[in-house]
Write a protein that holds these residues in place. Structure first.
Motif, PDB file in Angstrom:
ATOM      1  N   TYR A 181       1.332  -1.433   0.131  1.00 30.77           N
ATOM      2  CA  TYR A 181      -0.357   0.291   0.369  1.00 30.77           C
ATOM      3  C   TYR A 181       0.690   1.553  -0.360  1.00 30.77           C
ATOM      4  O   TYR A 181       0.738   2.255  -0.583  1.00 30.77           O
ATOM      5  N   ALA A 182       1.714   1.347   0.982  1.00 26.22           N
ATOM      6  CA  ALA A 182       2.311   2.583   0.979  1.00 26.22           C
ATOM      7  C   ALA A 182       3.794   3.065   0.018  1.00 26.22           C
ATOM      8  O   ALA A 182       3.508   3.869  -1.037  1.00 26.22           O
ATOM      9  N   ALA A 206      -0.434  10.942   3.142  1.00 31.06           N
ATOM     10  CA  ALA A 206      -0.448   9.418   4.504  1.00 31.06           C
ATOM     11  C   ALA A 206      -1.488   8.954   4.755  1.00 31.06           C
ATOM     12  O   ALA A 206      -1.620   7.915   6.127  1.00 31.06           O
ATOM     13  N   ALA A 207      -2.617   9.262   4.318  1.00 33.41           N
ATOM     14  CA  ALA A 207      -4.047   7.741   4.922  1.00 33.41           C
ATOM     15  C   ALA A 207      -3.451   6.868   4.964  1.00 33.41           C
ATOM     16  O   ALA A 207      -3.283   6.654   3.786  1.00 33.41           O
ATOM     17  N   PRO A 211       2.664   4.961  11.430  1.00 34.32           N
ATOM     18  CA  PRO A 211       3.862   6.705  11.864  1.00 34.32           C
ATOM     19  C   PRO A 211       4.743   6.600  11.391  1.00 34.32           C
ATOM     20  O   PRO A 211       5.552   7.293  11.230  1.00 34.32           O
ATOM     21  N   SER A 212       5.386   5.097  11.025  1.00 34.36           N
ATOM     22  CA  SER A 212       6.716   4.510  10.288  1.00 34.36           C
ATOM     23  C   SER A 212       6.821   5.454   8.476  1.00 34.36           C
ATOM     24  O   SER A 212       8.268   6.313   9.029  1.00 34.36           O
ATOM     25  N   GLU A 213       6.111   5.036   8.508  1.00 31.79           N
ATOM     26  CA  GLU A 213       5.907   5.206   6.619  1.00 31.79           C
ATOM     27  C   GLU A 213       5.540   6.797   6.821  1.00 31.79           C
ATOM     28  O   GLU A 213       5.564   8.124   5.627  1.00 31.79           O
ATOM     29  N   HIS A 239       0.229  15.671  13.094  1.00 28.97           N
ATOM     30  CA  HIS A 239       1.393  15.440  13.104  1.00 28.97           C
ATOM     31  C   HIS A 239       2.536  16.070  12.094  1.00 28.97           C
ATOM     32  O   HIS A 239       3.547  16.245  12.082  1.00 28.97           O
ATOM     33  N   LEU A 240       1.765  15.274  10.923  1.00 28.61           N
ATOM     34  CA  LEU A 240       2.236  15.701   9.745  1.00 28.61           C
ATOM     35  C   LEU A 240       2.254  16.956   8.679  1.00 28.61           C
ATOM     36  O   LEU A 240       3.739  17.774   8.693  1.00 28.61           O
ATOM     37  N   VAL A 241       1.256  17.813   9.374  1.00 24.49           N
ATOM     38  CA  VAL A 241       0.284  18.813   9.400  1.00 24.49           C
ATOM     39  C   VAL A 241       2.066  19.848   9.936  1.00 24.49           C
ATOM     40  O   VAL A 241       2.888  20.876   9.117  1.00 24.49           O
TER      41      VAL A 241
END
Ligand SMILES: Nc1ncnc2c1ncn2[C@@H]1O[C@H](COP(=O)(O)OP(=O)(O)O)[C@@H](O)[C@H]1O
Ligand SMILES: [Mg+2]
Length: 284
Positions: A181-182, A206-207, A211-213, A239-241
Motif C-alpha cells: 500500500y505505502a 499519509a492516509a 507512523p514510520s511510513e 503530526h505531518l502538518v
C-alpha cells in the motif's frame, strides 16, 4: 488546434531556504473561487495565495471542500465563479486538466488511481505523456523516432523512482498491483512528478500509512520541495502538518476559516469550533 497556452519555462529560480518565501510574488492566486454542485456550495468565494517554495497544509473536517479545491485547481471540476492565476497564466480556472498539467500543476488523489496492470516504470512513463512529443503508444511500442525519447524518458523515470530510495526503483518491472500500500502511494507521487510540475497537490498522502511510513513520507515531501516543487498538501495527520507545513489554511463548509502557522491555526477559535462541532455532530 493551436495551443494557446505558452509552455512553461523550466528556468524558475531554485528556492534554497525552507518555508514561506513571501518576498517573492505569489505563484498561485485564487480569488473569490466558488464551486456549486446543484444547491450545494462546496467552495464559497475562497481567496488564497501560495508562494514559491512553500509547503502549504490544507486542513478541515470531512466535506469542508478540500478535495474540491484540488479538483478545481487541476481542472477536474470547472469553477462556478472566481479566478485562479498560476505563474504566468492569468486564469486557469476553467481549463481542461491536460492543459493545466502543461501549465505545471500535478496532483495525487485521495483514492489511488494507478494503472494496476502496468509496471511501476510504465506508470511513471504514462505520467510523462503530456510532456512527450511521440505520445505513449509509439514510445511503448518502441517505434523508430520514439526510441531515443523512450531512453531519455526511462532515465528520468528512474530518477523519479530513485527519490524514494530503494522503495520503488528495484521494483521497476513489478506490476503496480503487486506493490505494498505505502509503495503504491509513493508511486502515485512519482507519477505526478513525471509531468514536471512546479506545483504539486497531495490529497491525504499519509492516509492509511503507519507512523514510520508517515515519517518517511515527510522526508520524501521535503526532498521534493527542495527540488523546486511548491507543494499543497491536504492532510488529517496533524503530526505531518505540524512537521512539514510552513503555513496552514483551514477550511470549513467550503470557506477559508483562517490561515497562519500550524500553532496559530490550531489554536484559532473558529478552527477548534469547526472540529469540535463536527466531532460533536458525529457522536450524536
Ligand atoms: N462531484 C460531486 N458532486 C456532488 N457533490 C460533491 C461532489 N464532490 C464533492 N461534493 C460535495 O462537496 C462537499 C465538499 O466535498 P470535498 O471537497 O470532497 O470535501 P473534503 O475533501 O474536505 O472532505 C461535500 O459536501 C461533498 O459531498
Ligand atoms: Mg477530500
Amino acid at each position: 488546434m493551436r495551443e494557446t497556452i505558452p509552455m512553461k519555462s523550466h528556468t524558475h529560480p531554485r528556492i534554497a531556504s525552507p518555508g514561506a518565501c513571501k518576498d517573492a510574488s505569489a505563484m498561485l492566486e485564487v480569488r473569490r473561487l466558488s464551486k456549486d454542485f446543484g444547491g450545494l456550495h462546496a467552495l464559497r468565494a475562497v481567496d488564497l495565495d501560495v508562494y514559491p517554495g512553500e509547503i502549504v497544509g490544507i486542513i478541515g473536517p470531512n466535506g469542508s471542500g478540500k478535495t474540491t479545491l484540488f479538483n478545481v485547481l487541476s481542472g477536474i471540476h470547472q469553477a462556478t465563479a472566481g479566478t485562479i492565476r498560476f505563474a504566468e497564466y492569468a486564469d486557469i480556472a476553467r481549463l481542461q486538466p491536460y492543459r493545466i498539467t502543461r501549465c505545471g500543476i500535478a496532483r495525487t488523489f485521495q483514492n489511488q488511481r494507478l494503472f494496476n496492470q502496468m509496471t511501476v516504470l510504465e506508470n511513471v512513463l504514462a505520467g510523462m505523456v503530456p510532456r512527450t512529443f511521440a505520445g505513449l503508444v509509439p514510445i511503448m511500442l518502441g517505434l523508430p523516432g520514439a526510441r531515443r525519447e523512450r531512453v531519455a524518458a526511462e532515465q528520468r523515470a528512474m530518477e523519479l523512482l530513485g527519490l524514494f530510495g530503494t522503495r520503488l526503483a528495484p521494483r521497476r518491472e513489478r506490476r503496480a498491483l503487486s506493490l505494498s500500500y505505502a509503495n503504491r502511494r509513493r508511486l502515485e507521487i512519482a507519477r505526478a512528478l513525471a509531468t514536471e510540475p512546479r506545483l504539486l497537490l497531495l490529497d491525504e498522502p499519509a492516509a492509511g500509512m503507519d507512523p514510520s511510513e508517515t515519517r518517511e513520507l515527510m522526508g520524501d515531501v521535503q526532498r521534493i520541495r527542495d527540488l523546486n516543487v511548491t507543494i499543497m498538501v491536504i492532510e488529517h495527520d496533524m503530526h505531518l502538518v505540524k512537521g512539514l507545513c510552513s503555513r496552514v489554511i483551514a477550511f470549513d463548509h467550503g470557506e477559508k476559516l483562517t490561515e497562519g502557522s500550524f500553532d496559530e491555526v490550531r489554536n484559532h477559535p473558529t478552527v477548534i469550533e469547526a472540529y469540535l462541532g463536527h466531532r460533536a455532530a458525529a457522536t450524536v
